[in-house]
Design a protein around this motif. Structure first.
Motif, PDB file in Angstrom:
ATOM      1  N   ASP A 158       0.827  -1.210   0.000  1.00 18.44           N
ATOM      2  CA  ASP A 158       0.000   0.000   0.000  1.00 18.44           C
ATOM      3  C   ASP A 158       0.861   1.260   0.000  1.00 18.44           C
ATOM      4  O   ASP A 158       0.504   2.261  -0.627  1.00 18.44           O
ATOM      5  N   ILE A 159       1.965   1.227   0.720  1.00 17.17           N
ATOM      6  CA  ILE A 159       2.890   2.365   0.731  1.00 17.17           C
ATOM      7  C   ILE A 159       3.433   2.592  -0.677  1.00 17.17           C
ATOM      8  O   ILE A 159       3.449   3.725  -1.176  1.00 17.17           O
ATOM      9  N   ILE A 160       3.834   1.519  -1.332  1.00 16.39           N
ATOM     10  CA  ILE A 160       4.350   1.622  -2.699  1.00 16.39           C
ATOM     11  C   ILE A 160       3.266   2.148  -3.634  1.00 16.39           C
ATOM     12  O   ILE A 160       3.522   3.046  -4.452  1.00 16.39           O
ATOM     13  N   ASP A 161       2.052   1.624  -3.517  1.00 20.24           N
ATOM     14  CA  ASP A 161       0.959   2.071  -4.388  1.00 20.24           C
ATOM     15  C   ASP A 161       0.656   3.555  -4.192  1.00 20.24           C
ATOM     16  O   ASP A 161       0.460   4.288  -5.159  1.00 20.24           O
ATOM     17  N   THR A 162       0.629   4.005  -2.951  1.00 19.46           N
ATOM     18  CA  THR A 162       0.362   5.409  -2.661  1.00 19.46           C
ATOM     19  C   THR A 162       1.447   6.307  -3.249  1.00 19.46           C
ATOM     20  O   THR A 162       1.152   7.329  -3.877  1.00 19.46           O
ATOM     21  N   LEU A 163       2.696   5.911  -3.067  1.00 19.12           N
ATOM     22  CA  LEU A 163       3.799   6.712  -3.608  1.00 19.12           C
ATOM     23  C   LEU A 163       3.824   6.671  -5.135  1.00 19.12           C
ATOM     24  O   LEU A 163       4.157   7.677  -5.774  1.00 19.12           O
ATOM     25  N   SER A 164       3.446   5.547  -5.728  1.00 21.44           N
ATOM     26  CA  SER A 164       3.380   5.445  -7.186  1.00 21.44           C
ATOM     27  C   SER A 164       2.317   6.375  -7.758  1.00 21.44           C
ATOM     28  O   SER A 164       2.490   6.930  -8.846  1.00 21.44           O
ATOM     29  N   GLU A 165       1.216   6.551  -7.025  1.00 22.52           N
ATOM     30  CA  GLU A 165       0.177   7.490  -7.450  1.00 22.52           C
ATOM     31  C   GLU A 165       0.665   8.933  -7.329  1.00 22.52           C
ATOM     32  O   GLU A 165       0.394   9.758  -8.190  1.00 22.52           O
ATOM     33  N   ARG A 166       1.376   9.237  -6.253  1.00 22.27           N
ATOM     34  CA  ARG A 166       1.882  10.600  -6.044  1.00 22.27           C
ATOM     35  C   ARG A 166       3.003  10.959  -7.011  1.00 22.27           C
ATOM     36  O   ARG A 166       3.155  12.118  -7.392  1.00 22.27           O
ATOM     37  N   PHE A 167       3.822   9.968  -7.328  1.00 25.71           N
ATOM     38  CA  PHE A 167       5.004  10.191  -8.165  1.00 25.71           C
ATOM     39  C   PHE A 167       4.988   9.203  -9.338  1.00 25.71           C
ATOM     40  O   PHE A 167       5.766   8.249  -9.370  1.00 25.71           O
ATOM     41  N   PRO A 168       4.076   9.423 -10.308  1.00 25.69           N
ATOM     42  CA  PRO A 168       3.979   8.483 -11.423  1.00 25.69           C
ATOM     43  C   PRO A 168       5.240   8.504 -12.292  1.00 25.69           C
ATOM     44  O   PRO A 168       5.973   9.498 -12.330  1.00 25.69           O
ATOM     45  N   ASN A 169       5.466   7.405 -12.946  1.00 26.29           N
ATOM     46  CA  ASN A 169       6.567   7.287 -13.912  1.00 26.29           C
ATOM     47  C   ASN A 169       7.952   7.389 -13.287  1.00 26.29           C
ATOM     48  O   ASN A 169       8.904   7.787 -13.959  1.00 26.29           O
ATOM     49  N   VAL A 170       8.076   7.073 -12.003  1.00 29.54           N
ATOM     50  CA  VAL A 170       9.394   7.025 -11.371  1.00 29.54           C
ATOM     51  C   VAL A 170       9.891   5.589 -11.486  1.00 29.54           C
ATOM     52  O   VAL A 170       9.337   4.687 -10.849  1.00 29.54           O
ATOM     53  N   PRO A 171      10.905   5.362 -12.319  1.00 33.04           N
ATOM     54  CA  PRO A 171      11.375   3.995 -12.486  1.00 33.04           C
ATOM     55  C   PRO A 171      12.017   3.446 -11.214  1.00 33.04           C
ATOM     56  O   PRO A 171      12.729   4.148 -10.509  1.00 33.04           O
ATOM     57  N   GLY A 172      11.701   2.192 -10.905  1.00 29.38           N
ATOM     58  CA  GLY A 172      12.313   1.527  -9.763  1.00 29.38           C
ATOM     59  C   GLY A 172      11.805   1.966  -8.411  1.00 29.38           C
ATOM     60  O   GLY A 172      12.414   1.640  -7.388  1.00 29.38           O
ATOM     61  N   LEU A 173      10.679   2.684  -8.374  1.00 19.74           N
ATOM     62  CA  LEU A 173      10.165   3.193  -7.093  1.00 19.74           C
ATOM     63  C   LEU A 173       9.904   2.052  -6.112  1.00 19.74           C
ATOM     64  O   LEU A 173      10.266   2.148  -4.942  1.00 19.74           O
ATOM     65  N   ASP A 174       9.302   0.967  -6.585  1.00 19.49           N
ATOM     66  CA  ASP A 174       8.982  -0.132  -5.665  1.00 19.49           C
ATOM     67  C   ASP A 174      10.240  -0.745  -5.061  1.00 19.49           C
ATOM     68  O   ASP A 174      10.301  -0.998  -3.857  1.00 19.49           O
ATOM     69  N   GLU A 175      11.278  -0.944  -5.870  1.00 17.76           N
ATOM     70  CA  GLU A 175      12.534  -1.484  -5.342  1.00 17.76           C
ATOM     71  C   GLU A 175      13.196  -0.518  -4.365  1.00 17.76           C
ATOM     72  O   GLU A 175      13.763  -0.938  -3.356  1.00 17.76           O
ATOM     73  N   ASP A 176      13.101   0.780  -4.674  1.00 25.01           N
ATOM     74  CA  ASP A 176      13.693   1.785  -3.787  1.00 25.01           C
ATOM     75  C   ASP A 176      12.989   1.818  -2.433  1.00 25.01           C
ATOM     76  O   ASP A 176      13.642   1.925  -1.385  1.00 25.01           O
ATOM     77  N   VAL A 177      11.669   1.724  -2.448  1.00 28.40           N
ATOM     78  CA  VAL A 177      10.912   1.725  -1.188  1.00 28.40           C
ATOM     79  C   VAL A 177      11.255   0.484  -0.372  1.00 28.40           C
ATOM     80  O   VAL A 177      11.526   0.583   0.835  1.00 28.40           O
ATOM     81  N   LEU A 178      11.260  -0.669  -1.011  1.00 28.52           N
ATOM     82  CA  LEU A 178      11.625  -1.901  -0.306  1.00 28.52           C
ATOM     83  C   LEU A 178      13.034  -1.801   0.277  1.00 28.52           C
ATOM     84  O   LEU A 178      13.258  -2.170   1.440  1.00 28.52           O
ATOM     85  N   ALA A 179      13.974  -1.273  -0.506  1.00 29.53           N
ATOM     86  CA  ALA A 179      15.360  -1.149  -0.032  1.00 29.53           C
ATOM     87  C   ALA A 179      15.441  -0.184   1.150  1.00 29.53           C
ATOM     88  O   ALA A 179      16.137  -0.458   2.133  1.00 29.53           O
TER      89      ALA A 179
END
Length: 92
Positions: free
Chosen positions: A57-78
């Motif tokens: 959910d954190i990743i999904d929320t940030l993906s909505e706020r910051f669309p088209n950021v490559p690797g966002l999910d990996e960065d959040v997990l890291a």
């Protein structure tokens, strides 16, 4: 330590508090032994850590706020893995 996965739910450890610090002009993570000044990305992630919201959910929320950021999910997990290793977070 097991890697953080999307189903995990992070929560700030007891004694840790996230707040805006005007003097630092940034969010900081306060804890009994000191303070960590956070960059904007780290603050965006930690502001969503409420102990109820899973990493997905954190990743999904940030993906909505910051669309088209490559690797966002990996960065959040890291980042969450680093915050856990630094003992800022518990992972459930």
């Amino acid at each position: 330590m097991n890697p953080v996965v999307r189903d995990n739910t992070p929560v700030l450890r007891p004694g840790f508090r996230l707040q805006w610090e005007p003097v630092q002009n940034s969010h900081v993570l306060l804890y009994p032994e000191g303070m960590v000044k956070l960059n904007e990305s780290a603050a965006e992630v930690l502001l969503l850590v409420d102990g109820k919201r899973p990493v997905a959910d954190i990743i999904d929320t940030l993906s909505e706020r910051f669309p088209n950021v490559p690797g966002l999910d990996e960065d959040v997990l890291a980042f969450i893995e680093v915050a856990h290793a630094q003992h800022w977070l518990h992972i459930r």
